[in-house]
Write a protein that holds these residues in place. Sequence first.
Motif, PDB file in Angstrom:
ATOM      1  N   UNK A 165      22.432 -17.223 -38.771  1.00 46.22           N
ATOM      2  CA  UNK A 165      21.419 -18.270 -38.910  1.00 46.22           C
ATOM      3  C   UNK A 165      20.897 -18.682 -37.537  1.00 46.22           C
ATOM      4  N   UNK A 166      21.795 -18.767 -36.572  1.00 46.29           N
ATOM      5  CA  UNK A 166      21.429 -19.144 -35.210  1.00 46.29           C
ATOM      6  C   UNK A 166      20.347 -18.227 -34.657  1.00 46.29           C
ATOM      7  N   UNK A 167      20.499 -16.922 -34.854  1.00 38.09           N
ATOM      8  CA  UNK A 167      19.554 -15.964 -34.302  1.00 38.09           C
ATOM      9  C   UNK A 167      18.154 -16.172 -34.856  1.00 38.09           C
ATOM     10  N   UNK A 168      18.051 -16.554 -36.127  1.00 34.88           N
ATOM     11  CA  UNK A 168      16.747 -16.764 -36.747  1.00 34.88           C
ATOM     12  C   UNK A 168      16.036 -17.947 -36.083  1.00 34.88           C
ATOM     13  N   UNK A 169      16.759 -19.039 -35.892  1.00 36.72           N
ATOM     14  CA  UNK A 169      16.176 -20.206 -35.227  1.00 36.72           C
ATOM     15  C   UNK A 169      15.804 -19.882 -33.785  1.00 36.72           C
ATOM     16  N   UNK A 170      16.664 -19.174 -33.080  1.00 39.49           N
ATOM     17  CA  UNK A 170      16.374 -18.817 -31.691  1.00 39.49           C
ATOM     18  C   UNK A 170      15.143 -17.932 -31.587  1.00 39.49           C
ATOM     19  N   UNK A 171      14.975 -17.019 -32.552  1.00 39.85           N
ATOM     20  CA  UNK A 171      13.801 -16.153 -32.540  1.00 39.85           C
ATOM     21  C   UNK A 171      12.526 -16.975 -32.704  1.00 39.85           C
ATOM     22  N   UNK A 172      12.560 -17.984 -33.579  1.00 39.64           N
ATOM     23  CA  UNK A 172      11.393 -18.836 -33.779  1.00 39.64           C
ATOM     24  C   UNK A 172      11.105 -19.703 -32.558  1.00 39.64           C
ATOM     25  N   UNK A 173      12.129 -19.977 -31.772  1.00 43.34           N
ATOM     26  CA  UNK A 173      11.969 -20.794 -30.562  1.00 43.34           C
ATOM     27  C   UNK A 173      11.615 -19.964 -29.327  1.00 43.34           C
ATOM     28  N   UNK A 174      11.501 -18.654 -29.490  1.00 38.39           N
ATOM     29  CA  UNK A 174      11.217 -17.752 -28.361  1.00 38.39           C
ATOM     30  C   UNK A 174      12.287 -17.852 -27.280  1.00 38.39           C
ATOM     31  N   UNK A 175      13.530 -18.003 -27.702  1.00 41.30           N
ATOM     32  CA  UNK A 175      14.647 -18.085 -26.765  1.00 41.30           C
ATOM     33  C   UNK A 175      14.914 -16.717 -26.125  1.00 41.30           C
ATOM     34  N   UNK A 176      15.615 -16.761 -25.011  1.00 45.29           N
ATOM     35  CA  UNK A 176      15.900 -15.557 -24.227  1.00 45.29           C
ATOM     36  C   UNK A 176      17.405 -15.422 -24.033  1.00 45.29           C
ATOM     37  N   UNK A 177      17.925 -14.219 -24.213  1.00 46.58           N
ATOM     38  CA  UNK A 177      19.339 -13.947 -23.999  1.00 46.58           C
ATOM     39  C   UNK A 177      19.544 -13.471 -22.566  1.00 46.58           C
ATOM     40  N   UNK A 178      20.498 -14.097 -21.874  1.00 46.40           N
ATOM     41  CA  UNK A 178      20.817 -13.714 -20.502  1.00 46.40           C
ATOM     42  C   UNK A 178      22.040 -12.797 -20.501  1.00 46.40           C
ATOM     43  N   UNK A 179      21.927 -11.668 -19.810  1.00 51.12           N
ATOM     44  CA  UNK A 179      22.959 -10.635 -19.824  1.00 51.12           C
ATOM     45  C   UNK A 179      23.427 -10.325 -18.410  1.00 51.12           C
ATOM     46  N   UNK A 180      24.679  -9.859 -18.316  1.00 51.62           N
ATOM     47  CA  UNK A 180      25.233  -9.480 -17.017  1.00 51.62           C
ATOM     48  C   UNK A 180      26.147  -8.277 -17.178  1.00 51.62           C
ATOM     49  N   UNK A 181      26.230  -7.465 -16.133  1.00 47.34           N
ATOM     50  CA  UNK A 181      27.184  -6.351 -16.076  1.00 47.34           C
ATOM     51  C   UNK A 181      27.538  -6.130 -14.615  1.00 47.34           C
ATOM     52  N   UNK A 182      28.283  -5.098 -14.321  1.00 48.26           N
ATOM     53  CA  UNK A 182      28.748  -4.876 -12.947  1.00 48.26           C
ATOM     54  C   UNK A 182      27.598  -4.561 -11.999  1.00 48.26           C
ATOM     55  N   UNK A 183      26.458  -4.132 -12.529  1.00 46.33           N
ATOM     56  CA  UNK A 183      25.340  -3.751 -11.658  1.00 46.33           C
ATOM     57  C   UNK A 183      24.266  -4.819 -11.532  1.00 46.33           C
ATOM     58  N   UNK A 184      24.379  -5.930 -12.273  1.00 47.02           N
ATOM     59  CA  UNK A 184      23.373  -6.976 -12.149  1.00 47.02           C
ATOM     60  C   UNK A 184      23.138  -7.735 -13.431  1.00 47.02           C
ATOM     61  N   UNK A 185      22.014  -8.444 -13.483  1.00 50.14           N
ATOM     62  CA  UNK A 185      21.678  -9.290 -14.628  1.00 50.14           C
ATOM     63  C   UNK A 185      20.287  -8.952 -15.138  1.00 50.14           C
ATOM     64  N   UNK A 186      20.018  -9.348 -16.368  1.00 44.97           N
ATOM     65  CA  UNK A 186      18.677  -9.222 -16.941  1.00 44.97           C
ATOM     66  C   UNK A 186      18.564 -10.180 -18.121  1.00 44.97           C
ATOM     67  N   UNK A 187      17.337 -10.366 -18.605  1.00 45.09           N
ATOM     68  CA  UNK A 187      17.080 -11.243 -19.735  1.00 45.09           C
ATOM     69  C   UNK A 187      16.265 -10.508 -20.784  1.00 45.09           C
ATOM     70  N   UNK A 188      16.553 -10.806 -22.055  1.00 47.83           N
ATOM     71  CA  UNK A 188      15.871 -10.151 -23.178  1.00 47.83           C
ATOM     72  C   UNK A 188      15.534 -11.215 -24.220  1.00 47.83           C
TER      73      UNK A 188
END
Length: 332
Positions: A165-188
């Motif tokens: 349910x959370x993902x549906x609301x976040x999609x309507x809000x144009x939210x962005x997921x922040x990601x990280x790994x050993x080589x850096x960060x990005x947002x989707x």
Amino acid sequence: MTKPVAYVCPRSVAEAAAAHGGRPEARYLGGGTNLVDLMRRGVERPDVVVDTNRLPLDRIEEQPDGSIRVGATARNSDLAAHPAVEEHYPVLSQALLSGASGQLRNMATTAGNLLQRTRCGYFQDLSRPCNKRVPGSGCGALDGVNRDHAVFGHSPQCVATHPSDLAVALAALDAVVELACVTGTRSVPVAEFLRLPQDKPEQDTVLRPGELITGVLLPPPHRGAVSRYRKARDRAGSTFALVSVAVVVRLERGAVDHIAVAFGGLAHRPWRARHTEAALLGARPTPDAVERAVEAELAGAVPLRHNAYKVEVARGLAREVLGSLTARPPTS
């Protein structure tokens, strides 16, 4: 046969990413409300579990520009009850409160909610074929019992839906997921983070090997916008949506100035109703206009043998929510 599992409890994002190492059988652990359940069933059989609960990612922080950053391990109960979320993003609070019991919300994390896997019975039953669980084995639901399954974006390889349910609301809000790994960060963007099955149904998200979610960014709220989340389920005690809808809308001089509509329970990810949005943007939301706009999206649905009812339920939910939000004067 019992399989040994290594347990790692890192203290930093860098340590967590290194411990995971991008290995196919490594898993990040949040609240455990989904992963542990799947491990008990034998659906998930990791060789290492990387516990993220001691990482400094549990804060919900208001930013100077009005946005809110939600840490990956922030609990669903804390997010739903946060004063700024209740005031400026009611659709998000409503979605969380409708999604699980209080006990589960106290355990479940933001990242874990997004990463939970489908509740498709064929996926969870080791005796049944499932391309998501065993690529190449077939999709049992395609010609089987598919009442709960997708009407948008499915493929011959998989017809499952995403349960969040959370993902549906976040999609309507144009939210962005922040990601990280050993080589850096990005947002989707959330709407792109969860993927459609196509020919790789085993890949639920666009996560790269070893990446972990560090947070979700809610953009500044649209001044004067109103929002609502509503879901249909078999009974009040049933957690997962057959169909749900999240709507964010703002009127300016009686016309739609901003609109976002996302459906849940209809696809492998939250389904943004782009045709509905395009039809209503700049228009006066009369009942006839709303009806035509909703139909513009649902005309593209491809129901399976047992789930054509979902189209009618989605039509009713969307018309009711859009109607209720646009009938009231916008807030200042």
